[in-house]
Design a protein around this motif. Structure first.
Motif, PDB file in Angstrom:
ATOM      1  N   THR A  39       0.858  -1.180   0.000  1.00 28.71           N
ATOM      2  CA  THR A  39       0.000   0.000   0.000  1.00 28.71           C
ATOM      3  C   THR A  39       0.892   1.227   0.000  1.00 28.71           C
ATOM      4  O   THR A  39       1.852   1.299   0.760  1.00 28.71           O
ATOM      5  CB  THR A  39      -0.900  -0.009   1.237  1.00 28.71           C
ATOM      6  N   VAL A  40       0.601   2.184  -0.887  1.00 28.00           N
ATOM      7  CA  VAL A  40       1.385   3.414  -0.985  1.00 28.00           C
ATOM      8  C   VAL A  40       0.425   4.597  -0.890  1.00 28.00           C
ATOM      9  O   VAL A  40      -0.576   4.639  -1.605  1.00 28.00           O
ATOM     10  CB  VAL A  40       2.166   3.474  -2.317  1.00 28.00           C
ATOM     11  N   PRO A  44      -4.212   0.786  -1.910  1.00 26.65           N
ATOM     12  CA  PRO A  44      -3.893  -0.639  -1.815  1.00 26.65           C
ATOM     13  C   PRO A  44      -3.308  -1.193  -3.117  1.00 26.65           C
ATOM     14  O   PRO A  44      -3.567  -0.672  -4.209  1.00 26.65           O
ATOM     15  CB  PRO A  44      -5.245  -1.291  -1.536  1.00 26.65           C
ATOM     16  N   SER A  45      -2.543  -2.251  -2.989  1.00 30.74           N
ATOM     17  CA  SER A  45      -2.023  -2.943  -4.160  1.00 30.74           C
ATOM     18  C   SER A  45      -3.187  -3.365  -5.052  1.00 30.74           C
ATOM     19  O   SER A  45      -4.207  -3.849  -4.567  1.00 30.74           O
ATOM     20  CB  SER A  45      -1.233  -4.174  -3.718  1.00 30.74           C
ATOM     21  N   ARG A  80      -6.211  17.117  -8.753  1.00 29.35           N
ATOM     22  CA  ARG A  80      -6.343  15.913  -7.942  1.00 29.35           C
ATOM     23  C   ARG A  80      -5.081  15.076  -8.111  1.00 29.35           C
ATOM     24  O   ARG A  80      -4.657  14.804  -9.232  1.00 29.35           O
ATOM     25  CB  ARG A  80      -7.543  15.059  -8.371  1.00 29.35           C
ATOM     26  N   ASN A  81      -4.483  14.668  -7.000  1.00 25.66           N
ATOM     27  CA  ASN A  81      -3.380  13.721  -7.056  1.00 25.66           C
ATOM     28  C   ASN A  81      -3.939  12.333  -7.311  1.00 25.66           C
ATOM     29  O   ASN A  81      -5.065  12.016  -6.894  1.00 25.66           O
ATOM     30  CB  ASN A  81      -2.596  13.694  -5.737  1.00 25.66           C
ATOM     31  N   THR A  82      -3.147  11.498  -7.987  1.00 28.50           N
ATOM     32  CA  THR A  82      -3.525  10.110  -8.225  1.00 28.50           C
ATOM     33  C   THR A  82      -2.359   9.205  -7.883  1.00 28.50           C
ATOM     34  O   THR A  82      -1.197   9.623  -7.909  1.00 28.50           O
ATOM     35  CB  THR A  82      -3.922   9.851  -9.690  1.00 28.50           C
ATOM     36  N   TYR A  83      -2.666   7.975  -7.567  1.00 30.72           N
ATOM     37  CA  TYR A  83      -1.633   6.954  -7.417  1.00 30.72           C
ATOM     38  C   TYR A  83      -2.137   5.698  -8.105  1.00 30.72           C
ATOM     39  O   TYR A  83      -3.222   5.198  -7.792  1.00 30.72           O
ATOM     40  CB  TYR A  83      -1.310   6.657  -5.949  1.00 30.72           C
ATOM     41  N   ASN A  84      -1.359   5.223  -9.072  1.00 31.73           N
ATOM     42  CA  ASN A  84      -1.704   4.011  -9.808  1.00 31.73           C
ATOM     43  C   ASN A  84      -0.896   2.871  -9.211  1.00 31.73           C
ATOM     44  O   ASN A  84       0.291   2.746  -9.462  1.00 31.73           O
ATOM     45  CB  ASN A  84      -1.407   4.183 -11.299  1.00 31.73           C
ATOM     46  N   ASN A  85      -1.545   2.070  -8.386  1.00 29.69           N
ATOM     47  CA  ASN A  85      -0.894   0.955  -7.714  1.00 29.69           C
ATOM     48  C   ASN A  85      -1.401  -0.373  -8.278  1.00 29.69           C
ATOM     49  O   ASN A  85      -1.424  -1.387  -7.596  1.00 29.69           O
ATOM     50  CB  ASN A  85      -1.160   1.037  -6.204  1.00 29.69           C
ATOM     51  N   GLN A  86      -1.828  -0.320  -9.546  1.00 32.35           N
ATOM     52  CA  GLN A  86      -2.287  -1.529 -10.209  1.00 32.35           C
ATOM     53  C   GLN A  86      -1.076  -2.349 -10.625  1.00 32.35           C
ATOM     54  O   GLN A  86       0.041  -1.850 -10.670  1.00 32.35           O
ATOM     55  CB  GLN A  86      -3.118  -1.177 -11.432  1.00 32.35           C
TER      56      GLN A  86
END
Length: 145
Positions: A39-40, A44-45, A80-86
């Protein structure tokens, strides 16, 4: 529904993102990505996460998406910040592409799309949905929104 063809490599340009936006991956095909295991920033992952504003909201995403397809977002304005943890599916290929769509339900044309993992962001003012598109191989063209 009308779909438009876009080349991912031509879409992730800092000029689109605006001044002060996080740096994006260089143009060109992305290298295959290793699987994410942790998780970052609260993402979640296996998920794509959107955060309110320019920060990480104390590691609490506003939206968390796991599935492919269109997902509506509501009453969002500004950066908007995004995080792609796919993760790549199948492993050793590329992660899913995320397209930022002007209409609801993945319609209306894409503002831009990305196929990189990690931190990113977008101007949510004209965006009403995001579309998560599974990597299918055979090039970098996709058909979002």
């Amino acid at each position: 529904m009308t779909r438009c063809a876009l080349a991912v490599t031509a879409l992730a340009a800092p000029a689109i993102m605006g001044a002060g936006a996080p740096a994006l991956a260089a143009a060109g095909p992305a290298a295959p990505s290793p699987a994410r295991a942790a998780t970052v920033h609260g993402c979640p992952s296996g998920a794509f996460c959107i955060y309110p504003g320019t920060g990480w909201n104390q590691d609490r995403p506003e939206y968390v998406f796991y599935s492919y397809g269109a997902h509506n977002i509501y009453n969002e304005y500004g950066w908007r910040n995004t995080y792609n943890n796919q993760y790549a599916d199948p492993p050793g290929t590329y992660p899913p592409t995320v397209a930022y769509c002007k209409g609801y339900n993945g319609t209306g044309g894409a503002q831009f799309a990305n196929d990189y993992l990690g931190e990113g962001g977008f101007d949510a003012t004209p965006i009403n949905s995001i579309e998560i598109i599974k990597y299918t191989g055979g090039g970098t063209s996709i058909n979002p929104c």
